[in-house]
Every structure is written in structure tokens, then in C-alpha cells.
Design an enzyme around this catalytic site. Structure first.
Site, PDB file in Angstrom:
ATOM      1  N   CYS A 221      18.223   2.424 -37.105  1.00 35.32           N
ATOM      2  CA  CYS A 221      18.673   1.309 -36.482  1.00 35.32           C
ATOM      3  C   CYS A 221      18.842  -0.047 -37.034  1.00 35.32           C
ATOM      4  O   CYS A 221      20.222  -0.824 -36.753  1.00 35.32           O
ATOM      5  CB  CYS A 221      17.538   1.119 -34.698  1.00 35.32           C
ATOM      6  SG  CYS A 221      16.377   2.447 -34.608  1.00 35.32           S
ATOM      7  N   ASP A 222      18.135  -0.600 -37.918  1.00 33.38           N
ATOM      8  CA  ASP A 222      18.794  -1.964 -38.555  1.00 33.38           C
ATOM      9  C   ASP A 222      19.016  -2.449 -39.251  1.00 33.38           C
ATOM     10  O   ASP A 222      19.265  -3.194 -39.761  1.00 33.38           O
ATOM     11  CB  ASP A 222      16.950  -3.016 -37.827  1.00 33.38           C
ATOM     12  CG  ASP A 222      16.439  -3.140 -36.248  1.00 33.38           C
ATOM     13  OD1 ASP A 222      17.121  -2.967 -35.630  1.00 33.38           O
ATOM     14  OD2 ASP A 222      15.557  -2.998 -36.400  1.00 33.38           O
TER      15      ASP A 222
ATOM     16  N   CYS B  28      12.472   0.870 -38.232  1.00 31.20           N
ATOM     17  CA  CYS B  28      13.471   2.470 -37.582  1.00 31.20           C
ATOM     18  C   CYS B  28      14.625   1.292 -38.888  1.00 31.20           C
ATOM     19  O   CYS B  28      15.827   0.515 -37.959  1.00 31.20           O
ATOM     20  CB  CYS B  28      13.933   2.280 -36.735  1.00 31.20           C
ATOM     21  SG  CYS B  28      15.389   3.442 -36.592  1.00 31.20           S
TER      22      CYS B  28
END
Ligand code: NDP
Length: 311
Positions: A136-137, A133
Site C-alpha cells: 500500500c505505502d 503494508c
């Protein structure tokens, strides 16, 4: 055992549905599934879930949601729904323990699982360089070199997103072309810091205890032109598709060609009255925790209305 509302799954959608049903005084049972807390428990810090100015650990966020639901009185149980009979109401769910639960309404919030290549190294560097992701990261790889695996719309979208943050973005594409739509391909081509490695597969990853340092790649695998080479990267992002967790439904609910549950426009209703779907299992497009929590709320309200109308 009987419940007015059975919630299947324990990601943001499932726990939010549990919070809302409980607060509406509708007794519900939530069955958590294999991975209590869902996909977010696999990530590190979550910085895009509103309400946490310093970010929050994914595991902690999910633990908080469960605690909040339990504090309100929600009945949350570990276990896995292995089969469900949706042919008549009340619906009957069978658990891995062999127990059955009958329910007047069902909220399916079983999520989706990112697909991985299946390399042992992906597990070794999980959370230390390997991610599925970018939203997300990606932030943790600012000004670093990263790679995205895949040639579809998601891979292109993730590569473009990462190209805004990172120094250099490799796309590792197994074919000699991108499968993505023309619009997405164009966006990738416009970025100077995205380099597409066509006809390339990943053989392994390398690094230290501190994290990932690179990937072993193979170009033209299995042909006379086969060529092995390494790239130095700090982040390795999988974008080879997601698999919605709908197998246990055994085709009783209308799914799209990729296996995601189809909901009726503007509601969480499925094609079966009394069965609702929330979160990633019905969301091939956004796949964000906050969106899943939102649909969990909507599914609980939809179930509440259904119960009121079908007393
Ligand atoms: P796709 O299935 O479209 O693409 C998956 C990609 O991963 C393909 O390039 C595929 O390669 C590659 N791949 C699959 N398995 C492997 C493997 N084992 N090793 C290496 N590469 C592999 O998935 P997406 O998640 O990209 O998209 C899913 C759906 O969502 C699509 O319909 C897409 O259009 C849609 N979507 C739309 C967006 C938008 O409109 N903005 C954004 C994101 C997704 P190959 O091509 O060789 O099969």
C-alpha cells in the site's frame, strides 16, 4: 429483529456484500464493527484499487462504498457483534448494545488486524512513516531508506518489494535467523540493498512533525553484549503477522492454525451451512482490498443461492 442475511464487518468485503445482497432484493443488515470502513481507513492514498487513475484516499474509498450501499437501500448499522450462536438456524447474533439479531444466513467479513510492537511511537508516526503494508505505502518511500520488522515470509516479501523502490532496506529481526521459507530467504539474500539486522529489537522511533527520521535499536537485548544504536529511516514497516478477527466466533467455525476461517474450495462457504466468510478474515495469503471486495461479492451470491435453495 430478523434478517435473511446478516453481514458482519464494514471493510471492502462487508460493503460489497451489502451492495450485492441489496441489489438482489435480499434484505440484509450490516453491522459495522469497531472500525467503520476497516483497515483501509488507516492508510493514506490507495493507488492499486482499480477505477481511480489518480488514486483515492483510503477513508474516502470506504466512505464511497458505504454511500453506494446505502444509496441502493442497504441497512448499515454501527455496533459490534460480541457473540454469535451458530448452532442452529436462524443464527443469533448479540450486539454490544445487548440487542439480538436472528439471521437465515451470515456473511463474516470482520477482517484481520496487523500486529504492532506496542510502542507509543508507532501511534505518533502512524501514517507519517509507520505502516503495516508495503504494497500500500511503499511507493511513498521511493529512493529512501526504510526498515521492515519481522523475519517471516511476509517480512521477506515486503523487504524484497521495497528493495525495488527504496535505496536501502533494513530488516529488523529479533532472532539470529529468519523464520521465513528457504525460497524467501534466498530472494532476500540476492538483494544487495537489503541489510538484515539480526538479534535486534526496536526500542523507539524518532522524527519531527514532518515525519519519521529514524529508529532506536538494541542488539542482543538483555545480555552482556547489549548494544544500542540508531538507524536513519523514513519508513518503518511492521511485518510481524496479522491477527484475524475471529475471537467472537468462539471456535464454532473451522479455522486454520493461525485463526483464519477455512472456506470450502471455490466458494465462500464455511463448514456451517448458511455461514459464509469474505475478505481478510478468510484470506491469510493475499490480503488486498480488491480481493476482499471480490470475495464479498461471491459471499453475497453464495448467500443468495443458499436462501433460494432453503426456502
Ligand atoms: P509469521 O508469524 O510467520 O512471522 C512473524 C515474524 O515476526 C517472525 O519472524 C517473528 O519473529 C516476528 N515477530 C513476531 N512478533 C514480534 C515482535 N513482537 N517483535 C519482533 N518481531 C516479532 O508471520 P507472517 O505474516 O510472515 O506469515 C504468516 C503466514 O503466512 C505464514 O504461514 C507464512 O508462511 C505465510 N506467508 C506465505 C507467503 C508466501 O508463501 N509467499 C507470503 C507471506 C506469508 P520470530 O521468528 O522470532 O517468532
Amino acid at each position: 429483529m430478523h434478517t435473511p442475511c446478516l453481514i458482519i464487518g464494514s471493510g471492502p468485503a462487508g460493503y460489497t456484500a451489502a451492495i450485492y445482497t441489496t441489489r438482489a432484493a435480499i434484505p440484509s443488515i450490516t453491522i459495522e464493527g469497531l472500525q467503520r470502513g476497516g483497515q483501509l481507513t488507516q492508510t493514506t492514498t490507495i493507488e492499486n484499487y482499480p477505477g481511480f487513475p489518480d488514486g483515492i484516499d483510503g477513508f474516502q474509498l470506504m466512505d464511497n462504498m458505504r454511500l453506494q450501499a446505502e444509496k441502493l437501500g442497504a441497512d448499515i448499522r454501527s455496533g459490534l457483534v460480541t457473540a454469535i450462536d451458530l448452532s442452529q438456524r436462524p443464527f443469533t447474533a448479540t450486539l454490544d448494545s445487548g440487542d439480538t439479531i436472528t439471521a437465515d444466513t451470515v456473511i463474516i467479513a470482520t477482517g484481520a488486524s496487523a500486529r504492532y510492537l506496542g510502542l507509543a511511537d508507532e501511534k505518533t508516526f502512524a501514517g507519517r512513516g509507520v505502516s503495516a503494508c508495503a504494497t500500500c505505502d511503499g511507493f511513498f518511500y521511493r529512493k529512501k531508506n526504510v526498515a521492515v520488522v519481522g523475519g517471516g515470509d511476509t517480512a521477506c516479501e515486503e523487504a524484497v518489494y521495497l528493495s525495488n523502490l527504496c535505496k536501502h532496506v533494513y530488516m529488523i529481526v529479533r532472532k539470529d535467523h529468519l523464520r521465513a521459507s528457504a525460497a524467501m530467504r534466498e530472494r532476500v539474500e540476492q538483494r544487495d540493498n537489503i541489510e538484515i539486522l539480526y538479534n535486534t529489537n526496536t526500542a523507539g522511533l524518532f522524527g519531527t512533525d514532518d515525519g519519521l527520521q529514524g529508529a532506536h535499536l538494541v542488539r542482543h537485548r538483555g545480555t552482556p553484549q547489549e548494544e544500542a544504536f540508531d538507524i536513519n529511516i523514513d519508513g518503518f514497516f511492521l511485518a510481524i503477522g496479522h491477527q484475524p478477527n475471529t475471537d467472537f466466533l468462539n471456535n464454532q467455525i473451522q479455522l486454520n492454525p493461525e485463526g483464519y476461517i477455512i472456506t470450502q474450495p471455490d466458494t465462500t462457504a464455511t463448514n456451517i451451512p448458511g455461514v459464509f466468510a469474505a475478505g481478510d478474515v478468510a484470506d491469510p495469503r493475499y490480503r488486498q482490498a480488491i480481493a476482499a471486495a471480490g470475495t464479498g461479492c461471491r459471499a453475497a451470491l453464495d448467500a443468495e443461492r443458499f436462501l433460494a435453495q432453503n426456502k
